[in-house]
Design a protein around this motif. Structure first.
Motif, PDB file in Angstrom:
ATOM      1  N   LYS A 143       9.742   0.442  -3.045  1.00  0.00           N
ATOM      2  CA  LYS A 143       9.659   1.637  -2.204  1.00  0.00           C
ATOM      3  C   LYS A 143       8.715   2.670  -2.808  1.00  0.00           C
ATOM      4  O   LYS A 143       7.982   3.340  -2.083  1.00  0.00           O
ATOM      5  CB  LYS A 143      11.046   2.252  -2.016  1.00  0.00           C
ATOM      6  N   LYS A 188       5.380   1.881  -1.868  1.00  0.00           N
ATOM      7  CA  LYS A 188       5.247   1.804  -0.418  1.00  0.00           C
ATOM      8  C   LYS A 188       5.168   0.366   0.096  1.00  0.00           C
ATOM      9  O   LYS A 188       4.410   0.053   1.014  1.00  0.00           O
ATOM     10  CB  LYS A 188       4.038   2.623   0.051  1.00  0.00           C
ATOM     11  N   ILE A 238       7.350  -2.563   1.896  1.00  0.00           N
ATOM     12  CA  ILE A 238       8.571  -2.734   2.678  1.00  0.00           C
ATOM     13  C   ILE A 238       8.819  -4.203   2.989  1.00  0.00           C
ATOM     14  O   ILE A 238       9.939  -4.681   2.912  1.00  0.00           O
ATOM     15  CB  ILE A 238       8.502  -1.926   3.987  1.00  0.00           C
TER      16      ILE A 238
END
Length: 124
Positions: free
Chosen positions: A90, A93, A95
């Protein structure tokens, strides 16, 4: 006719080669690789196009006091490894990931890492 004696690890490595022929990670969707040793569990996110490890976690450094949702022993620690890896992902960034079980059967500690990563917010 003599039967060849093949160790469990050699069989696992052969399975891993077959899995790796299909599973590959990119910068946008890295490969979540799991290694299950006798004492510890390791997980890392790998970008195969660049040949780089984006994030890695192992059971030696993970906080063992976290909520493992009713799991016990090494399976609980593997769940926390998956959660910790999701937190690191996370921050970068990331996912979506591709799960690489590395020739292991999808149960026990390997499944716990996957469940922990999903609980942490990663999508497979």
């Amino acid at each position: 006719m003599r039967k060849k004696i093949v160790s469990k690890n050699i069989s696992r490595m052969r399975r891993h080669v077959r899995v790796r022929a299909v599973v590959s990670g990119t910068a946008e969707k890295p490969r979540l690789n799991v290694f299950r040793g006798l004492k510890h569990t390791y997980a890392q996110l790998i970008d195969d196009n660049a040949g780089k490890t984006l994030a890695g976690v192992h059971s030696k450094t993970v906080d063992k006091k976290g909520d493992s949702e009713g799991r016990k022993g090494k399976t609980a620690i593997a769940f926390l490894v998956g959660k910790a890896l999701a937190e690191k992902a996370k921050e970068k960034k990331i996912i979506k990931v591709v799960f690489d079980r590395a020739g292991y059967r999808y149960h026990g500690r390997v499944q716990a890492v996957a469940d922990g990563a999903r609980a942490g917010g990663l999508k497979f």
